[in-house]
Design an enzyme around this catalytic site. Structure first.
Site, PDB file in Angstrom:
ATOM      1  N   LYS A 156     -13.606  -4.426   1.274  1.00 17.89           N
ATOM      2  CA  LYS A 156     -14.207  -3.116   1.173  1.00 17.89           C
ATOM      3  C   LYS A 156     -15.944  -3.217   1.215  1.00 17.89           C
ATOM      4  O   LYS A 156     -16.696  -2.279   1.612  1.00 17.89           O
ATOM      5  CB  LYS A 156     -14.322  -2.405  -0.410  1.00 17.89           C
ATOM      6  CG  LYS A 156     -12.933  -1.779  -0.422  1.00 17.89           C
ATOM      7  CD  LYS A 156     -12.769  -1.133  -1.844  1.00 17.89           C
ATOM      8  CE  LYS A 156     -11.620  -0.034  -1.910  1.00 17.89           C
ATOM      9  NZ  LYS A 156     -11.452   0.439  -3.055  1.00 17.89           N
TER      10      LYS A 156
ATOM     11  N   ASP B 287     -13.679   6.914  -3.367  1.00 14.10           N
ATOM     12  CA  ASP B 287     -13.360   6.720  -4.787  1.00 14.10           C
ATOM     13  C   ASP B 287     -14.002   7.400  -5.610  1.00 14.10           C
ATOM     14  O   ASP B 287     -13.369   7.990  -6.799  1.00 14.10           O
ATOM     15  CB  ASP B 287     -13.402   5.081  -4.861  1.00 14.10           C
ATOM     16  CG  ASP B 287     -12.531   4.407  -4.209  1.00 14.10           C
ATOM     17  OD1 ASP B 287     -11.428   4.855  -4.085  1.00 14.10           O
ATOM     18  OD2 ASP B 287     -12.738   3.245  -4.065  1.00 14.10           O
TER      19      ASP B 287
ATOM     20  N   SER C  10      -0.663   4.233   0.740  1.00 12.45           N
ATOM     21  CA  SER C  10      -1.339   5.370   1.538  1.00 12.45           C
ATOM     22  C   SER C  10      -0.405   5.674   2.726  1.00 12.45           C
ATOM     23  O   SER C  10      -0.635   6.830   2.823  1.00 12.45           O
ATOM     24  CB  SER C  10      -2.622   4.500   1.982  1.00 12.45           C
ATOM     25  OG  SER C  10      -3.558   4.383   0.923  1.00 12.45           O
TER      26      SER C  10
ATOM     27  N   GLY D 131      -4.094   7.028 -13.159  1.00 13.13           N
ATOM     28  CA  GLY D 131      -5.072   6.929 -11.827  1.00 13.13           C
ATOM     29  C   GLY D 131      -4.126   7.616 -10.698  1.00 13.13           C
ATOM     30  O   GLY D 131      -4.826   7.343  -9.668  1.00 13.13           O
TER      31      GLY D 131
ATOM     32  N   ARG E 270     -16.092  -7.999 -20.924  1.00  9.64           N
ATOM     33  CA  ARG E 270     -15.780  -9.315 -21.574  1.00  9.64           C
ATOM     34  C   ARG E 270     -17.079 -10.216 -21.108  1.00  9.64           C
ATOM     35  O   ARG E 270     -17.475 -11.219 -21.926  1.00  9.64           O
ATOM     36  CB  ARG E 270     -14.553  -9.976 -20.934  1.00  9.64           C
ATOM     37  CG  ARG E 270     -14.645 -10.179 -19.773  1.00  9.64           C
ATOM     38  CD  ARG E 270     -13.248 -10.970 -19.367  1.00  9.64           C
ATOM     39  NE  ARG E 270     -12.946 -11.029 -17.907  1.00  9.64           N
ATOM     40  CZ  ARG E 270     -12.071 -11.553 -17.352  1.00  9.64           C
ATOM     41  NH1 ARG E 270     -11.095 -12.022 -18.060  1.00  9.64           N
ATOM     42  NH2 ARG E 270     -12.015 -11.717 -16.011  1.00  9.64           N
TER      43      ARG E 270
ATOM     44  N   GLY F 139     -15.486  -3.417  -8.838  1.00 10.23           N
ATOM     45  CA  GLY F 139     -15.615  -2.319  -7.793  1.00 10.23           C
ATOM     46  C   GLY F 139     -15.281  -1.017  -8.181  1.00 10.23           C
ATOM     47  O   GLY F 139     -16.118  -0.097  -7.908  1.00 10.23           O
TER      48      GLY F 139
ATOM     49  N   GLY G 266     -15.067  -2.724 -17.970  1.00  8.65           N
ATOM     50  CA  GLY G 266     -14.856  -3.180 -16.697  1.00  8.65           C
ATOM     51  C   GLY G 266     -16.149  -2.872 -16.218  1.00  8.65           C
ATOM     52  O   GLY G 266     -16.803  -1.886 -16.170  1.00  8.65           O
TER      53      GLY G 266
ATOM     54  N   TYR H  79      -2.277   3.133 -12.214  1.00  2.00           N
ATOM     55  CA  TYR H  79      -1.104   4.173 -11.894  1.00  2.00           C
ATOM     56  C   TYR H  79       0.080   3.765 -12.025  1.00  2.00           C
ATOM     57  O   TYR H  79       1.148   4.222 -11.925  1.00  2.00           O
ATOM     58  CB  TYR H  79      -1.403   5.188 -10.554  1.00  2.00           C
ATOM     59  CG  TYR H  79      -1.593   4.348  -9.402  1.00  2.00           C
ATOM     60  CD1 TYR H  79      -0.580   3.732  -8.661  1.00  2.00           C
ATOM     61  CD2 TYR H  79      -2.923   4.126  -8.973  1.00  2.00           C
ATOM     62  CE1 TYR H  79      -0.866   2.952  -7.462  1.00  2.00           C
ATOM     63  CE2 TYR H  79      -3.234   3.340  -7.808  1.00  2.00           C
ATOM     64  CZ  TYR H  79      -2.348   2.870  -7.285  1.00  2.00           C
ATOM     65  OH  TYR H  79      -2.776   2.091  -5.975  1.00  2.00           O
TER      66      TYR H  79
ATOM     67  N   SER I  15       0.893  -1.113  -0.012  1.00  4.49           N
ATOM     68  CA  SER I  15       0.063  -0.102  -0.150  1.00  4.49           C
ATOM     69  C   SER I  15       0.760   1.132  -0.135  1.00  4.49           C
ATOM     70  O   SER I  15       1.859   1.316   0.668  1.00  4.49           O
ATOM     71  CB  SER I  15      -0.621   0.208   1.278  1.00  4.49           C
ATOM     72  OG  SER I  15      -1.747   1.319   1.466  1.00  4.49           O
TER      73      SER I  15
END
Ligand code: NAP
Length: 291
Positions: free
Chosen positions: A80, A116, A31, A257, A164, A142, A139, A236, A29
């Site tokens: 999440k 988000d 963060s 991103g 897909r 989430g 896509g 990203y 992470s």
């Protein structure tokens, strides 16, 4: 091994507030780097740490963070959705998106938020992109739900999901309040090309092209794409995916991103502290880590 610099040992005291992120795995992470850089720059006495929490320990971990008086924490994969069962309140945005990525602890009452969608929109705002009437989202996982929520909030009327697996995407749309009037098409169908022709924004929410699979890309029939479309990739790492590089070569404006990552983090920090974070400081901290 961590080597403390001069002065680092004075950073924390008994009064230091606790913040962090839970997930599994969590060691990659970014963060902590981003949030601690912002906290230091703002002169706020908090420490933000990464905490590995296995799915079977989620309930106990949430109770622990409540009892340890954490001011709040971020939530990442795979918790999440499951965490919603252990919180006292859920903000309507998080309820609509179906996922919580930020928890605020007000004297023992835990409220779940989702930042988000705000982060995604911050990326567009930072690049001066004004949304038009039509978008294509690649896509249907989430992150796509948060993107749909954000686009809907901003009044984008025509949204097509290119996927897909159409049946799976339709299931997601049925349970997502922002899914009404959004259609899902296979990216092998002609309807996908037609949507690309009209789209003013194309967002990749699949992991196609993310490190280490940097050679992958969503299948875009470039000859159909609206030449004025802005391309936004939530990935990203790398900072320019194959999808973005191909679009840039054709003259499209591109966004990666990083701004969304920073935007969702800054929105979380504001919920915990009531202060607006310096997003440039956060972005610089991430870039300094080489992502
Ligand atoms: P997710 O829930 O697993 O959803 C991934 C979606 O991509 C699904 O619709 C999946 O299709 C599709 N997909 C996966 N592999 C594919 C393949 N090989 N070919 C075609 N479609 C494929 O993941 P997520 O949480 O939404 O995250 C998606 C991406 O967004 C990741 O790269 C993540 O790092 C990025 N992200 C970035 C930020 C940020 O702050 N910048 C925030 C959140 C996420 P199926 O449904 O058919 O499996």
């Amino acid at each position: 091994m961590v080597v403390f610099g001069e002065g680092d040992m004075d950073l924390y005291s008994g009064k230091t507030g606790n913040l962090g992120v839970i997930g599994h795995p969590i060691e990659h992470s970014l963060s902590p780097v981003m949030q601690n850089a912002a906290l230091r720059e703002m002169g706020l006495d908090y420490a933000y740490i990464a905490m590995p929490v296995k799915p079977k320990n989620l309930a106990a971990a949430v109770e622990g963070l409540r009892c340890l008086s954490f001011r709040g924490f971020n939530v990442t994969i795979p918790h999440k959705t499951d965490i919603m069962a252990y919180l006292d309140e859920i903000h309507p945005d998080a309820r609509g998106i179906g996922a919580v990525n930020t928890v605020v602890n007000d004297g023992g009452c835990l409220t779940g938020y989702n930042t988000d969608a705000a982060g995604f929109l911050a990326g567009l705002r930072d690049k001066g992109v004004s949304l038009g009437g039509s978008a294509v989202v690649l896509g249907a996982g989430g992150a796509a739900r948060a993107v749909l929520w954000g686009l809907r909030q901003e009044g984008v009327a025509e949204i097509t999901l290119g996927v897909r697996n159409v049946a799976k995407a339709q299931e997601m749309l049925q349970e997502c309040p922002c899914g009404a009037a959004v259609r899902a098409v296979s990216w092998a169908e002609g309807a996908f090309s037609e949507a690309l022709q009209r789209a003013e924004l194309i967002v990749n929410t699949t992991p196609l092209g993310m490190y280490p699979q940097v050679e992958e890309s969503p299948p875009i029939p470039w000859e159909w794409v609206n030449p004025k479309a802005v391309l936004y990739d939530l990935i990203y790492t790398p900072d320019k995916t194959r999808f973005l590089a191909a679009g840039e070569r054709r003259g499209h404006r591109i966004i990666n991103g990083l701004l969304m990552l920073v935007g969702q983090g800054a929105a979380a920090l504001q919920l915990w502290t009531g202060r607006e974070a310096d997003r440039q400081v956060m972005a610089r901290a991430l870039l300094g880590k080489g992502r």
